[in-house]
Design an enzyme around this catalytic site. Sequence first.
Site: not given
Ligand code: ACM
Length: 511
Positions: A198, A259, A323, A417
């Site tokens: 990420d 990301h 995103e 979660f």
């Molecule tokens: C996500 O929660 N960006 C997949």
Amino acid sequence: PRSTLFPYTTLFRSPFEPFPSETGTPALQDTDQPPLIPKPRKLLMKKGFLPLGQPLCLYMEQHAITRSSWQRKLESELAHLRISLSFNVRLSSEHHIQPQITHSEGYRLEVDSQGIVIAGKGTGLKHALQSLVQLIWWAYYQNERQLPNLTIEDYPEYEWRGLHLDVSRHFFTVEEVCSYLDSLARIKLNRFHWHLTDDQGWRIESHKFPKLNAIGAWRKETDGSSYGGFYTQEEIKQVVSYASELGIEVIPEIDIPGHSLAILAAYNELACFPKAFETLNCWGISEDILCAGKDGTICFLKELFSEITELFPGRYVHLGGDEAPKSNWKNCPHCQKRIIDKGLADEEELQSWLLKELIKHLKTLNKTLIGWDEILDGKPGKEPIVMVWRGDGRDAATKAEALGNRYILCPNQICYFDWHQSAREGEPGAFGVTTVEQVYAFEPGLYIDKKPDLLLGAQANVWTEQMPSFERVKYMAFPRAIALAESLWSDPQSKDIEEFKARLAALRGCL
Ligand code: ACM
Ligand code: ZN
């Protein structure tokens, strides 16, 4: 006392225990019926008992299961209870198993006064052993030195029963990841989605692209300290093999084209507008993403995936796709040229084009691609599997059904979660509240208005921005993952939240 009798790391913890609820610990109604989670399809009690004080005879089909390190682990767990499991690999004739197990994860477990007989195919046998361990723990928890004679016949409702872990926002050791896998296996979850990359850190050793490790694996925190790390290829193989012994398939996620600041920090020529990027030290969404117009990006990704997929023998690779803001692509001459050259409508279709290039490549590596539901914003074709997460997910799930894509439910409001698990003041977490009761009530099969033909199952996602320690990860993941495990395994008709809570309390020692 618990500390010596219960060496196994329990999933229950302080400082806040959202379960049992304020109303107190529910009592098991029928203590003759041993508690198991997930609840089995069929549990038939019989007369008599099997004493636990002596070595246990475990009968199974010859060569059905090899003596793996996992079995040794099981033996050592039970040895703490002074139980020695002797594995008798002969199936004696009086223990002939009827009927045949047909489900690939199904199993049959019989306890009688002579010993224990288990039957099932590969993973089914592993599930049978986990049920047996739960039974033994429960007996000890009750101060019983015997198991009641019984027969269990069991199989899961859904094929995809997953739990995810983000190791980019915070990094967790191989031992911690393996302990997480132990927990998955105990509740018969069979998919581990490993979010390995990420903006905040790249976590896979690459020999082809070493700057991913020298630079991309580290970030400078606001106090000036360096945070990070990565798994060596050897360590990744260890985790994958450990998971496989537990009956768990590992799905690596390499999140692109968004990301991916950790990649750009290492190789900035892959951006639309190269500059000195840094691995991110805060949370959020970056406008800087990989350039889909440059041939160099496509070559880089193909080479990278060829290297990385060697470490993961499973069927799936998750390529993210979530995103990814398109502002740079709109202004980038390379991206705009690609859109014209390929006759694409817009930047969303450019992302789909990139995805399709990678699908072709992954096919040569025998892999099926998975992506977050943003991939449906373009035209990804029917091949990729969609992970439905945005909002309540009903739109994306319905769209996947209409377009012919298989999909997995992990709607934000139920399966994230990182959300708080209670409304209590000081409860750790982010965003809204999702309680264990809400997770238990989740019924994937009834989630959309039509019959879900392409639904594989569901999973929960554990994003770790707010989880700097593994203790905190466990606190956030459990017991909600246990409720999800039952929702995905057991007969939906048999679900009962109060009775579930009673079983949960009774099994505290071993979950
Ligand atoms: C996500 O929660 N960006 C997949
Ligand atoms: Zn570009």
